[in-house]
Scaffold this motif. Structure first.
Motif, short mmCIF file in Angstrom:
data_model
loop_
_atom_site.label_atom_id
_atom_site.label_comp_id
_atom_site.label_asym_id
_atom_site.label_seq_id
_atom_site.Cartn_x
_atom_site.Cartn_y
_atom_site.Cartn_z
N VAL A 119 52.27 42.59 66.60
CA VAL A 119 52.83 43.18 65.39
C VAL A 119 52.91 44.70 65.51
CG1 VAL A 119 52.41 43.51 62.90
CG2 VAL A 119 51.90 41.29 63.96
N HIS A 120 54.12 45.27 65.34
CA HIS A 120 54.23 46.73 65.22
C HIS A 120 53.63 47.16 63.89
CE1 HIS A 120 56.84 46.91 68.66
NE2 HIS A 120 57.10 48.20 68.47
N ALA A 121 52.66 48.05 63.95
CA ALA A 121 52.04 48.57 62.73
C ALA A 121 51.31 49.87 63.07
CB ALA A 121 51.04 47.55 62.18
N ASP A 125 50.99 46.51 68.16
CA ASP A 125 51.84 47.45 68.90
C ASP A 125 51.78 48.80 68.20
OD1 ASP A 125 52.78 45.63 70.89
OD2 ASP A 125 53.99 44.67 69.33
N HIS A 126 51.34 49.81 68.89
CA HIS A 126 51.00 51.16 68.39
C HIS A 126 49.63 51.09 67.71
CE1 HIS A 126 54.86 52.81 69.46
NE2 HIS A 126 55.50 51.94 68.72
N GLY A 127 49.59 50.94 66.40
CA GLY A 127 48.30 50.84 65.70
C GLY A 127 47.54 52.15 65.61
N THR A 164 54.91 52.11 77.58
CA THR A 164 56.03 53.06 77.47
C THR A 164 56.96 52.83 76.27
OG1 THR A 164 57.37 51.68 78.92
CG2 THR A 164 56.15 53.49 79.96
N ASP A 165 56.91 51.65 75.63
CA ASP A 165 57.74 51.36 74.45
C ASP A 165 59.22 51.17 74.83
OD1 ASP A 165 57.77 50.76 71.76
OD2 ASP A 165 57.80 52.83 71.06
N ASP A 166 59.93 52.28 75.02
CA ASP A 166 61.37 52.25 75.32
C ASP A 166 61.64 53.21 76.49
OD1 ASP A 166 62.54 50.61 72.98
OD2 ASP A 166 61.26 52.05 71.97
N ILE A 194 52.41 45.85 78.25
CA ILE A 194 52.43 44.86 77.17
C ILE A 194 53.08 45.37 75.88
CG2 ILE A 194 50.52 43.53 78.11
CD1 ILE A 194 48.62 44.90 76.22
N HIS A 195 53.63 46.57 75.93
CA HIS A 195 54.42 47.04 74.79
C HIS A 195 55.64 47.75 75.35
CE1 HIS A 195 54.62 49.50 70.78
NE2 HIS A 195 55.80 49.02 71.16
N ILE A 196 56.71 46.96 75.52
CA ILE A 196 57.94 47.50 76.09
C ILE A 196 59.09 46.65 75.54
CG2 ILE A 196 57.49 46.14 78.21
CD1 ILE A 196 59.04 48.37 79.74
N HIS A 197 60.14 47.33 75.07
CA HIS A 197 61.30 46.64 74.47
C HIS A 197 62.42 46.56 75.50
CE1 HIS A 197 59.79 47.25 70.25
NE2 HIS A 197 59.13 48.21 70.86
N LEU A 198 62.97 45.38 75.69
CA LEU A 198 64.12 45.26 76.60
C LEU A 198 65.24 46.19 76.13
CD1 LEU A 198 65.23 43.82 79.10
CD2 LEU A 198 66.17 42.08 77.58
ZN ZN Z 1 57.56 49.32 70.16
#
Ligand code: ZN
Ligand code: ADE
Length: 334
Positions: free
Chosen positions: A197-199, A221-223, A278-280, A18-22
């Motif tokens: 929200v990335h924060a 996202d992160h937090g 994994t994010d990226d 649920i936290h992954i950037h294309l």
């Molecule tokens: Zn991210």
């Protein structure tokens, strides 16, 4: 490490990402192919392409790679490859963050952009791969009127592939932006879009406070820097707001020196809902099952802990309820 938590069993774990950037899912081969197709040179030698000095340089690189994606077919190919990637790690659903500011060829054709991606995701679903919901993202450095324009568009189109409004980018560079984006997020929420929200990555706890108090975030996202404020940790627990944590990304992009310092397990033990992501992944050389494995090994997570983190990934996702129920049933049998 307990015997039954092999990488294979973590790969088989029913879960969502649920936290992954294309933007972070292009492989080295993709860069070379896309640059060739666009007739553009590589910005530096191939061996050094994936060397980044922190978040700012990383985000600039995303502009370059996404700027090479110029046709609907290339968009669909990126979406299909994304579904193959998450499926190969055993994720059955993904909320995928896409930030149109990185994709310069599509900036004035957001409808064509979403349709191109949707075609690839649909084909992947038909082939039995993981399904995906799009979280369309603002960049922290955009203006309030750019945010309003994006939300107007999302509300007018209400494309079924789009599940959420998101904001990412560099908070250290943008400063506090909660007030600037509050109206856009409120309107998106009223129109039925979810909010992520990335924060607490390039901002401290104040960024997370703004996300929950001003932007109505369903998830952060992160937090992870919430750990620096006990009152904030208590608020996250009380309000049940999940953190979409990406341990290795935080190490590579310079937030923590090692997993010893990483707060994911302290947050979890304090009662905060955390998922592992994994994010990226391609740009950072990561796989989701390996991220779970790192946590298992480093924080001595047992099967029940792994199951509860995977459960958070499913319940916190913006997947349709029926798919969530199926995944939870399969998770109980894992
Ligand atoms: Zn991210
Ligand atoms: N966009 C892609 N990866 C990101 C990250 N780790 N932080 C902020 N914005 C991003």
């Amino acid at each position: 490490m307990p015997q039954n938590l092999s990488t294979a069993s973590l790969q088989a774990l029913p879960k969502a990402e649920i936290h992954i950037h294309l933007e972070g899912c292009f492989e080295l081969d993709d860069f070379v192919r896309l640059a060739t197709e666009a007739g553009e040179p590589l910005p530096r030698p191939k061996e050094r392409l994936l060397e980044f000095e922190g978040l700012s340089e990383f985000l600039e690189f995303l502009d370059w790679i996404c700027g090479l994606v110029r046709t609907p077919d290339q968009l669909a190919r990126a979406a299909y490859a994304f579904a193959q990637r998450v499926s190969s790690s055993g994720a059955r659903y993904a909320d995928v963050i896409v930030n149109p500011t990185h994709w310069s060829p599509w900036r004035s054709n957001l409808r064509g952009f979403v349709e191109g991606l949707d075609a690839g995701f649909r084909e992947a679903e038909q082939d039995g791969l993981a399904s995906a919901g799009l979280c369309i993202s603002l960049l922290r450095t955009q203006t309030a009127s750019e945010a309003a324009e994006l939300v107007d568009h999302l509300i007018a189109e209400r494309h079924p592939r789009v599940v959420a409004l998101s904001v990412d980018g560099n908070e250290a560079r943008a400063g506090r932006t909660g007030t600037k984006f509050a109206d856009a997020f409120t309107r998106a929420g009223r129109a039925g879009l979810r909010r992520t929200v990335h924060a607490g990555e390039s901002s401290g706890p104040e960024g997370v406070w703004d996300a929950i108090d001003l932007l109505g975030a369903d998830r952060i996202d992160h937090g992870v820097r919430a750990i620096e404020d006990d009152r904030l940790v208590a608020a996250l627990v009380e309000r049940g707001i999940p953190l979409d944590v990406c341990p290795s990304s935080n190490l590579t992009l310079g937030l923590y020196a090692s997993l010893d310092e990483h707060p994911i397990d302290r947050l979890r033990r304090a009662g905060v809902r955390v998922s592992v992501n994994t994010d990226d992944p391609a740009l950072l050389g990561l796989r989701l099952e390996d991220e779970y494995q790192r946590c298992v090994e480093h924080f001595a997570w047992d099967a029940d802990t792994v199951r509860s983190v995977a459960e958070t990934s499913i319940r916190a996702s913006f997947a349709p309820e029926e798919l969530q129920r199926t995944l939870l049933t399969d998770l109980a049998a894992w």
